[in-house]
Design a protein around this motif. Structure first.
Motif, mmCIF file in Angstrom:
data_model
loop_
_atom_site.group_PDB
_atom_site.id
_atom_site.type_symbol
_atom_site.label_atom_id
_atom_site.label_comp_id
_atom_site.label_asym_id
_atom_site.label_seq_id
_atom_site.Cartn_x
_atom_site.Cartn_y
_atom_site.Cartn_z
ATOM 1 N N THR A 38 0.834 -1.202 0.000
ATOM 2 C CA THR A 38 0.000 0.000 0.000
ATOM 3 C C THR A 38 0.869 1.251 0.000
ATOM 4 N N VAL A 39 1.920 1.257 0.801
ATOM 5 C CA VAL A 39 2.844 2.396 0.823
ATOM 6 C C VAL A 39 3.503 2.564 -0.545
ATOM 7 N N ALA A 40 3.928 1.477 -1.149
ATOM 8 C CA ALA A 40 4.561 1.545 -2.477
ATOM 9 C C ALA A 40 3.582 2.059 -3.526
ATOM 10 N N TRP A 46 6.280 5.766 -11.317
ATOM 11 C CA TRP A 46 5.971 4.362 -11.542
ATOM 12 C C TRP A 46 7.198 3.469 -11.467
ATOM 13 N N PHE A 47 8.362 3.953 -11.948
ATOM 14 C CA PHE A 47 9.543 3.092 -11.946
ATOM 15 C C PHE A 47 10.079 2.879 -10.524
ATOM 16 N N ILE A 48 9.930 3.862 -9.651
ATOM 17 C CA ILE A 48 10.331 3.676 -8.249
ATOM 18 C C ILE A 48 9.314 2.781 -7.541
ATOM 19 N N LYS A 53 8.237 -2.550 -5.203
ATOM 20 C CA LYS A 53 7.446 -3.788 -5.186
ATOM 21 C C LYS A 53 8.322 -4.995 -5.499
ATOM 22 N N ARG A 54 9.273 -4.828 -6.435
ATOM 23 C CA ARG A 54 10.147 -5.950 -6.800
ATOM 24 C C ARG A 54 11.124 -6.294 -5.681
ATOM 25 N N LEU A 55 11.642 -5.275 -5.009
ATOM 26 C CA LEU A 55 12.677 -5.504 -3.991
ATOM 27 C C LEU A 55 12.115 -5.841 -2.612
ATOM 28 N N ILE A 56 10.913 -5.359 -2.294
ATOM 29 C CA ILE A 56 10.378 -5.542 -0.938
ATOM 30 C C ILE A 56 9.145 -6.439 -0.919
ATOM 31 N N SER A 100 7.706 -13.017 -21.654
ATOM 32 C CA SER A 100 7.336 -11.953 -22.576
ATOM 33 C C SER A 100 6.448 -10.898 -21.920
ATOM 34 N N VAL A 101 6.176 -11.014 -20.625
ATOM 35 C CA VAL A 101 5.335 -10.038 -19.935
ATOM 36 C C VAL A 101 6.171 -8.811 -19.621
ATOM 37 N N LYS A 102 5.649 -7.648 -20.072
ATOM 38 C CA LYS A 102 6.337 -6.383 -19.849
ATOM 39 C C LYS A 102 5.435 -5.462 -19.038
ATOM 40 N N SER A 103 5.998 -4.371 -18.571
ATOM 41 C CA SER A 103 5.215 -3.378 -17.852
ATOM 42 C C SER A 103 4.098 -2.863 -18.758
ATOM 43 N N GLY A 104 2.898 -2.801 -18.242
ATOM 44 C CA GLY A 104 1.753 -2.333 -19.012
ATOM 45 C C GLY A 104 0.936 -3.450 -19.634
ATOM 46 N N ASP A 105 1.447 -4.674 -19.651
ATOM 47 C CA ASP A 105 0.690 -5.804 -20.192
ATOM 48 C C ASP A 105 -0.431 -6.189 -19.236
#
Length: 168
Positions: A38-40, A46-48, A53-56, A100-105
């Motif tokens: 929720t904090v993220a 969006w990139f941060i 989300k990826r790191l924590i 093949s999944v990218k951001s926005g898919d």
């Protein structure tokens, strides 16, 4: 029957405390994961947000899956015949699962399981989306908590009342 007694003693001595310990950790890690997701979600860049989300959040989601008993999760390339996809050209292959999944898919799922929602949050660091009701022409994004709350929720349909002016 002597071995049955040994198994029962083993289960009572080791399995029950281990299960209770896993439940306690789950009760600690799940709210922490939801809070951090929720904090993220409030990070405007969006990139941060995705990096957080990826790191924590993703490792915490994997820990939740582990605590639920999902020690190894296999990922397979789907069979195109089973999915009723068009025939592939000779020598071509379907890319690996998620490669093949990218951001926005958009990834479609029916959200019938809490495990499914947590796995998608772990694997793809997703934002969940749903059709805004009663309008039906907007999509609203949700965080992990909203995705978990929507699991198994019935689809609500707005009933349109016919007025006297709509008669043909």
């Amino acid at each position: 029957s002597g071995s049955g007694l040994v198994i029962s003693i083993f289960q009572a001595a080791f399995c029950l405390p281990l299960g209770l310990l896993r439940l306690i950790f789950l009760c600690l890690v799940l709210p922490l994961t939801i809070l951090l997701d929720t904090v993220a979600s409030f990070v405007p860049l969006w990139f941060i947000q995705r990096l957080l989300k990826r790191l924590i959040v993703a490792p915490l989601c994997r820990l939740i899956l582990f605590l639920l008993g999902y020690i190894y999760i296999s990922e397979k390339v789907p069979d195109p015949r089973r999915l009723r996809l068009a025939r592939l050209k000779k020598g071509s292959q379907i890319p690996g699962f998620g490669s093949s999944v990218k951001s926005g898919d958009v990834i479609f799922c029916n959200s019938t399981s809490i495990v499914e929602v947590i796995y998608l949050a772990y694997r793809f660091s997703t934002d969940f989306a749903a059709v805004a009701l009663p309008e039906g022409d907007k999509v609203i994004t949700h965080n992990l908590w909203s995705g978990l709350r929507r699991v198994g929720a019935p689809f609500e349909e707005k009933k349109v009342r016919k007025s006297a002016g709509n008669r043909v």
